[in-house]
Design a protein around this motif. Structure first.
Motif, PDB file in Angstrom:
ATOM      1  N   ASP A 111      33.824 -16.681 -30.017  1.00  0.00           N
ATOM      2  CA  ASP A 111      32.355 -16.481 -30.076  1.00  0.00           C
ATOM      3  C   ASP A 111      31.796 -15.447 -28.837  1.00  0.00           C
ATOM      4  O   ASP A 111      30.616 -15.473 -28.509  1.00  0.00           O
ATOM      5  N   GLY A 112      32.751 -15.084 -28.102  1.00  0.00           N
ATOM      6  CA  GLY A 112      32.651 -14.078 -27.020  1.00  0.00           C
ATOM      7  C   GLY A 112      32.626 -14.881 -25.647  1.00  0.00           C
ATOM      8  O   GLY A 112      32.179 -14.302 -24.582  1.00  0.00           O
ATOM      9  N   VAL A 113      32.734 -16.354 -25.382  1.00  0.00           N
ATOM     10  CA  VAL A 113      32.597 -17.016 -24.187  1.00  0.00           C
ATOM     11  C   VAL A 113      33.872 -16.620 -23.299  1.00  0.00           C
ATOM     12  O   VAL A 113      35.065 -17.031 -23.930  1.00  0.00           O
ATOM     13  N   LEU A 114      33.877 -16.267 -22.144  1.00  0.00           N
ATOM     14  CA  LEU A 114      34.879 -16.210 -21.391  1.00  0.00           C
ATOM     15  C   LEU A 114      34.846 -17.355 -20.488  1.00  0.00           C
ATOM     16  O   LEU A 114      34.128 -17.549 -19.729  1.00  0.00           O
ATOM     17  N   VAL A 115      36.348 -17.810 -20.500  1.00  0.00           N
ATOM     18  CA  VAL A 115      36.539 -19.189 -19.686  1.00  0.00           C
ATOM     19  C   VAL A 115      37.664 -18.432 -18.600  1.00  0.00           C
ATOM     20  O   VAL A 115      38.592 -17.995 -19.051  1.00  0.00           O
ATOM     21  N   GLN A 116      37.422 -18.912 -17.218  1.00  0.00           N
ATOM     22  CA  GLN A 116      38.287 -18.610 -16.297  1.00  0.00           C
ATOM     23  C   GLN A 116      38.511 -19.849 -15.647  1.00  0.00           C
ATOM     24  O   GLN A 116      37.764 -20.592 -15.171  1.00  0.00           O
ATOM     25  N   GLU A 117      39.821 -19.995 -15.386  1.00  0.00           N
ATOM     26  CA  GLU A 117      40.392 -21.301 -14.790  1.00  0.00           C
ATOM     27  C   GLU A 117      41.273 -21.049 -13.479  1.00  0.00           C
ATOM     28  O   GLU A 117      42.251 -20.016 -13.876  1.00  0.00           O
ATOM     29  N   ARG A 118      41.069 -21.387 -12.352  1.00  0.00           N
ATOM     30  CA  ARG A 118      41.783 -21.263 -11.463  1.00  0.00           C
ATOM     31  C   ARG A 118      42.690 -22.587 -10.861  1.00  0.00           C
ATOM     32  O   ARG A 118      41.852 -23.599 -10.947  1.00  0.00           O
ATOM     33  N   ILE A 119      43.949 -22.499 -10.897  1.00  0.00           N
ATOM     34  CA  ILE A 119      44.706 -23.849 -10.558  1.00  0.00           C
ATOM     35  C   ILE A 119      45.445 -23.551  -9.197  1.00  0.00           C
ATOM     36  O   ILE A 119      46.084 -22.523  -8.910  1.00  0.00           O
ATOM     37  N   TRP A 120      45.459 -24.479  -8.270  1.00  0.00           N
ATOM     38  CA  TRP A 120      46.381 -24.512  -7.149  1.00  0.00           C
ATOM     39  C   TRP A 120      46.666 -25.705  -6.818  1.00  0.00           C
ATOM     40  O   TRP A 120      46.229 -26.929  -7.013  1.00  0.00           O
ATOM     41  N   PHE A 121      47.806 -25.944  -5.783  1.00  0.00           N
ATOM     42  CA  PHE A 121      48.298 -27.117  -5.394  1.00  0.00           C
ATOM     43  C   PHE A 121      47.980 -27.312  -3.998  1.00  0.00           C
ATOM     44  O   PHE A 121      48.405 -26.091  -3.075  1.00  0.00           O
ATOM     45  N   THR A 122      47.611 -28.339  -3.364  1.00  0.00           N
ATOM     46  CA  THR A 122      47.278 -28.373  -1.892  1.00  0.00           C
ATOM     47  C   THR A 122      48.533 -29.178  -1.515  1.00  0.00           C
ATOM     48  O   THR A 122      48.889 -29.201  -0.274  1.00  0.00           O
ATOM     49  N   ARG A 123      49.085 -30.181  -2.317  1.00  0.00           N
ATOM     50  CA  ARG A 123      50.367 -30.970  -2.234  1.00  0.00           C
ATOM     51  C   ARG A 123      51.261 -30.805  -3.346  1.00  0.00           C
ATOM     52  O   ARG A 123      50.621 -30.344  -4.484  1.00  0.00           O
ATOM     53  N   VAL A 124      52.401 -31.272  -3.658  1.00  0.00           N
ATOM     54  CA  VAL A 124      53.267 -31.383  -4.459  1.00  0.00           C
ATOM     55  C   VAL A 124      52.657 -31.957  -5.730  1.00  0.00           C
ATOM     56  O   VAL A 124      52.706 -31.595  -7.018  1.00  0.00           O
ATOM     57  N   ASN A 125      52.036 -33.435  -5.153  1.00  0.00           N
ATOM     58  CA  ASN A 125      51.414 -34.090  -6.027  1.00  0.00           C
ATOM     59  C   ASN A 125      50.027 -34.145  -6.368  1.00  0.00           C
ATOM     60  O   ASN A 125      49.508 -35.091  -6.786  1.00  0.00           O
TER      61      ASN A 125
END
Length: 157
Positions: A111-125
């Motif tokens: 339907d044209g919706v653009l989804v952006q996700e940013r993932i990062w770790f600050t610690r291993v867990n």
């Protein structure tokens, strides 16, 4: 857990580090015309499995199984292409590994919706995720922020 250095130095190490059982707290913000239900927070459980690939053209897959939602699969190609599959539906996108050790996913729905996700770790867990969605005209629709904490078992005494 992962045998890779922390923070992850490459996309394969990042994907491998995602594997595990996670407790999540997600806050969603619906960007609408002032209705009273613009914000929602939810707790959840999710299991992520990393499946490496024998093919040089593919980094591997993340198989994501939330406790209360259908299983999804993200297929990562070495050239930056991404395929998201869930319940027979397939969406194409791109991924990018940033120099700060974070991973960005971009998927456009039919339907044209653009989804952006940013993932990062600050610690291993401890993993953090932020997501934005804009409609085909570029108008913001939704944003969310998620904190994921890896479940770890206590060592045997």
């Amino acid at each position: 857990m992962s045998d890779h250095p922390f923070p992850p130095e490459d996309p394969a190490a990042f994907l491998s580090l995602c594997a595990g059982e996670w407790m999540s707290l997600r806050s969603r913000f619906a960007l609408s015309d002032g209705d009273d239900e613009w914000h929602q927070s939810e707790r959840g459980e999710v299991t992520v499995r990393f499946e490496s690939s024998e093919l040089a053209s593919q980094l591997g897959d993340l198989v994501v199984q939330p406790a209360d939602a259908p299983l999804s699969r993200l297929e990562f190609c070495a050239d930056g292409a991404l395929t998201f599959k869930q319940q027979g539906d397939e969406q194409l996108g791109q991924w990018r590994f940033w120099t700060d050790g974070s991973l960005e996913l971009t998927i456009t729905s039919p339907d044209g919706v653009l989804v952006q996700e940013r993932i990062w770790f600050t610690r291993v867990n401890l993993r953090l995720r932020s997501t934005t969605a804009v409609d085909a005209d570029g108008a913001p629709r939704e944003g969310s922020f998620c904190t994921d904490i890896r479940r770890v078992s206590k060592p045997a005494a």
